[in-house]
Design a protein around this motif. Sequence first.
Motif, short mmCIF file in Angstrom:
data_model
loop_
_atom_site.label_atom_id
_atom_site.label_comp_id
_atom_site.label_asym_id
_atom_site.label_seq_id
_atom_site.Cartn_x
_atom_site.Cartn_y
_atom_site.Cartn_z
N GLN A 254 0.83 -1.21 0.00
CA GLN A 254 0.00 0.00 0.00
C GLN A 254 0.87 1.26 0.00
O GLN A 254 0.58 2.22 -0.73
CB GLN A 254 -0.93 0.01 1.21
CG GLN A 254 -1.91 1.19 1.19
CD GLN A 254 -2.93 1.11 2.31
OE1 GLN A 254 -2.61 0.77 3.43
NE2 GLN A 254 -4.18 1.43 1.98
N LEU A 255 1.93 1.26 0.80
CA LEU A 255 2.81 2.41 0.83
C LEU A 255 3.46 2.64 -0.53
O LEU A 255 3.51 3.78 -1.02
CB LEU A 255 3.89 2.22 1.90
CG LEU A 255 4.92 3.35 2.01
CD1 LEU A 255 4.24 4.70 2.27
CD2 LEU A 255 5.94 3.04 3.11
N LEU A 256 3.92 1.57 -1.16
CA LEU A 256 4.53 1.71 -2.49
C LEU A 256 3.53 2.23 -3.50
O LEU A 256 3.86 3.05 -4.37
CB LEU A 256 5.10 0.37 -2.94
CG LEU A 256 6.38 -0.08 -2.23
CD1 LEU A 256 6.68 -1.54 -2.54
CD2 LEU A 256 7.56 0.80 -2.62
N ARG A 257 2.30 1.80 -3.39
CA ARG A 257 1.25 2.27 -4.30
C ARG A 257 1.00 3.76 -4.09
O ARG A 257 0.84 4.53 -5.06
CB ARG A 257 -0.02 1.46 -4.06
CG ARG A 257 -1.08 1.57 -5.13
CD ARG A 257 -2.12 0.49 -4.98
NE ARG A 257 -2.81 0.52 -3.70
CZ ARG A 257 -2.77 -0.48 -2.81
NH1 ARG A 257 -2.05 -1.57 -3.04
NH2 ARG A 257 -3.45 -0.39 -1.67
N ILE A 258 0.96 4.19 -2.82
CA ILE A 258 0.76 5.61 -2.54
C ILE A 258 1.93 6.43 -3.07
O ILE A 258 1.74 7.49 -3.70
CB ILE A 258 0.59 5.83 -1.02
CG1 ILE A 258 -0.78 5.27 -0.57
CG2 ILE A 258 0.69 7.31 -0.67
CD1 ILE A 258 -0.98 5.27 0.93
#
Length: 268
Positions: free
Chosen positions: A213-217
């Motif tokens: 999720q962090l990488l996607r953000i």
Amino acid sequence: MIIDFHTHVFPDKIAERTIASLEKRAHIKAAASGTLDGLRDSMKEDNIDYSVVLPVITKPSQFDTVNEYAASINNTDGILSFGGIHPANEDIPERLAYIKSLGLKGIKLHPDYQDAYIDDERYITIIRECIRLDLCCVIHAGLDIGLPTPIHCPPDRTYIMLQEVLKDCKKDSKIVLAHVGGHLQWRLVEELLVGQNVYFDLSFCLNLIEKDQLLRIIENHGSDRILYATDSPWAGQKETADFIRSLPLNADDLDNILYKNAMRLLQI
């Protein structure tokens, strides 16, 4: 170079009891003493070049003492302190101009501690004036684990605030939403806030946000709007930097996050 965009210190005479009280309230253990010397020691040990100190004003009467202390530690041994303001303070434009005159490059807002929602007209006035004065505005966003509900800066109210303050903004807003845009509310951050004219800092997200999720953000919001930050003393500076370096990011993205974006915001 590494710039930590989100740290806290307390004057020596109150630091020990303040940290103890906050530890008890949040059920966590501080990673540092919470003193100015403790932050400097951490910076030296963990190779941090600059730390941005973010004071929180919890009642209007603290305005003068908090900002005088901020000015006294600013630009000393890698410390860059912001100022503070409360939504119940009067004469907001004059007070923000005073903060800028002290050489402080921004302010911190904490809607939970200040008991006001982020889309309150008073906050909108403050944030608009920060944009006009070219001051950074760091906002605690999402849940504060040490305070009960309601959450005063959830992503939906943040979105409403941004539509109001940014509707005529044609430049980089210098608004920073702490805790990856909304602590523990990252699904709504992705839905409502990713792509907006704001920055996200990475404070107090270690082991709490899923890496995917962090990488996607980061990918969808852009590495040029993400800031290395710890929330020290509540997270370690080295462990947070190591976590960021462990992510599958290219060198340009890492440089953006670790220091380049902060240098641009701080004009250093």
